[in-house]
Design an enzyme around this catalytic site. Structure first.
Site, PDB file in Angstrom:
ATOM      1  CE  LYS A   1       6.461   5.102   5.931  1.00  0.00           C
ATOM      2  NZ  LYS A   1       6.764   6.653   5.673  1.00  0.00           N
TER       3      LYS A   1
ATOM      4  CD  GLU B   1      -1.113   0.005   3.804  1.00  0.00           C
ATOM      5  OE1 GLU B   1      -0.684   0.396   4.833  1.00  0.00           O
ATOM      6  OE2 GLU B   1      -2.270   0.012   3.519  1.00  0.00           O
TER       7      GLU B   1
ATOM      8  NE  ARG C   1      13.504   6.400  10.949  1.00  0.00           N
ATOM      9  CZ  ARG C   1      14.611   6.365  10.216  1.00  0.00           C
ATOM     10  NH1 ARG C   1      15.211   4.942  10.162  1.00  0.00           N
ATOM     11  NH2 ARG C   1      15.141   7.153   9.603  1.00  0.00           N
TER      12      ARG C   1
ATOM     13  NE  ARG D   1       8.852   3.531  12.656  1.00  0.00           N
ATOM     14  CZ  ARG D   1       9.475   2.400  12.294  1.00  0.00           C
ATOM     15  NH1 ARG D   1      10.229   1.857  13.212  1.00  0.00           N
ATOM     16  NH2 ARG D   1       9.716   2.096  11.046  1.00  0.00           N
TER      17      ARG D   1
END
Length: 288
Positions: free
Chosen positions: A252, A250, A273, A257
């Site tokens: 993104k 899919e 991250r 994050r």
């Protein structure tokens, strides 16, 4: 412990290309490091003065470090700049410049690991008007007391480029060999490091409590756990080899994050991250 002992190990590591040899050199040294110094040695060997998530960075510009070398050596800034252009390594510049240093700053003496560690911490905490000049003077004082080879590594530490090729896994390997006699026990240390990414805590726990103590290290609110990162492949076809079977793909959206921590008192801490504290960057998320 004398700082020069650490410098001698660093010099040996810098000349070593083999990862196995690096681990053995470090392991042999770790065995003779006093318990109270093991965390400091672990941090400094990674070019740090604290765990990465604590955000304690020295943040000195190259020109400021050159000024410190000039103050400690008595050499003109212009000449030091030319030396840096030629070598590309501020550590080598410091080593050469400090071969002959004036006795104007502080008397020569035995520079200890504790003194280097504490002074680098003080440098990182300096803020406000006049802080840059104070940083330069503090680093110059360290360089004045250090040997030329010690000056090389102090300046590299300040710049965040030790140039030894030693990473956190190398340190964990060496700790396992030094204190358990078995390299395979690195798996236990690595598991602990994944939920407590602080090499100083791992080292000190191992030295004082053994492997059993390391196995008891657990997750704590306010201290990030390491993020699981994706492994890249060179070509798309390699994905099927690494992940056989059907997959769903899919799109993104680009984003951040974030690992969010909230303690019992309601204090919220956000980590990126790379485990950097980014709480102040996202006040709307903190409020939400």
């Amino acid at each position: 412990m004398e700082f020069q002992k650490l410098v001698e190990v660093y010099s040996e590591l810098e000349k070593t290309a083999s990862g196995n040899s690096m681990r053995e050199i470090l392991a042999s040294f770790f065995k003779i490091v006093p318990k109270e110094d093991i965390a400091k040695v672990a941090y400094l060997t990674l070019g740090q003065i604290a765990s990465e998530y604590e955000g304690e960075v020295l943040g000195m510009a190259e020109r400021s470090v050159l000024k410190a070398v000039g103050t400690a050596s008595g050499m003109e800034l212009g000449k030091l700049g030319k030396m840096l252009d030629e070598t590309g390594d501020i550590g080598l510049v410091a080593e050469k410049a400090l071969q002959k240093k004036p006795m104007t700053l502080v008397p020569l003496g035995t520079l200890t690991l504790q003194e280097v560690f504490e002074k680098l911490h003080k440098v990182s905490l300096l803020e406000g008007s006049g802080s840059q000049e104070a940083r330069v003077n503090m680093i110059a004082q360290l360089l004045q007391k250090a040997s030329p080879s010690g000056a090389k590594y102090i300046t590299r530490m300040v710049m965040g480029t030790l140039r030894m090729g030693v990473g956190d896994m190398t340190v964990l390997d060496a700790l396992a060999i030094a204190y358990t006699g078995e390299k395979k026990n690195k798996e236990i240390l690595e598991r602990a490091y994944n939920i407590c990414p602080d090499v100083g805590v791992i080292a000190e726990t191992l030295v004082r409590q053994g492997v059993i103590g390391v196995e008891k290290i657990d997750v704590h609110v306010g201290r990030p756990i390491k993020m699981m990162l994706a492994q890249r492949v060179e070509v798309l076809e390699d994905v099927a080899k690494k992940m056989p079977g059907k997959v769903t793909v899919e799109g993104k959206y680009d984003g951040e994050r974030i690992q969010a921590h909230k303690d019992k008192k309601g204090k919220i801490t956000l980590f990126s991250r790379r485990l950097e504290n980014i709480t102040n960057q996202f006040p709307d998320l903190v409020g939400y």
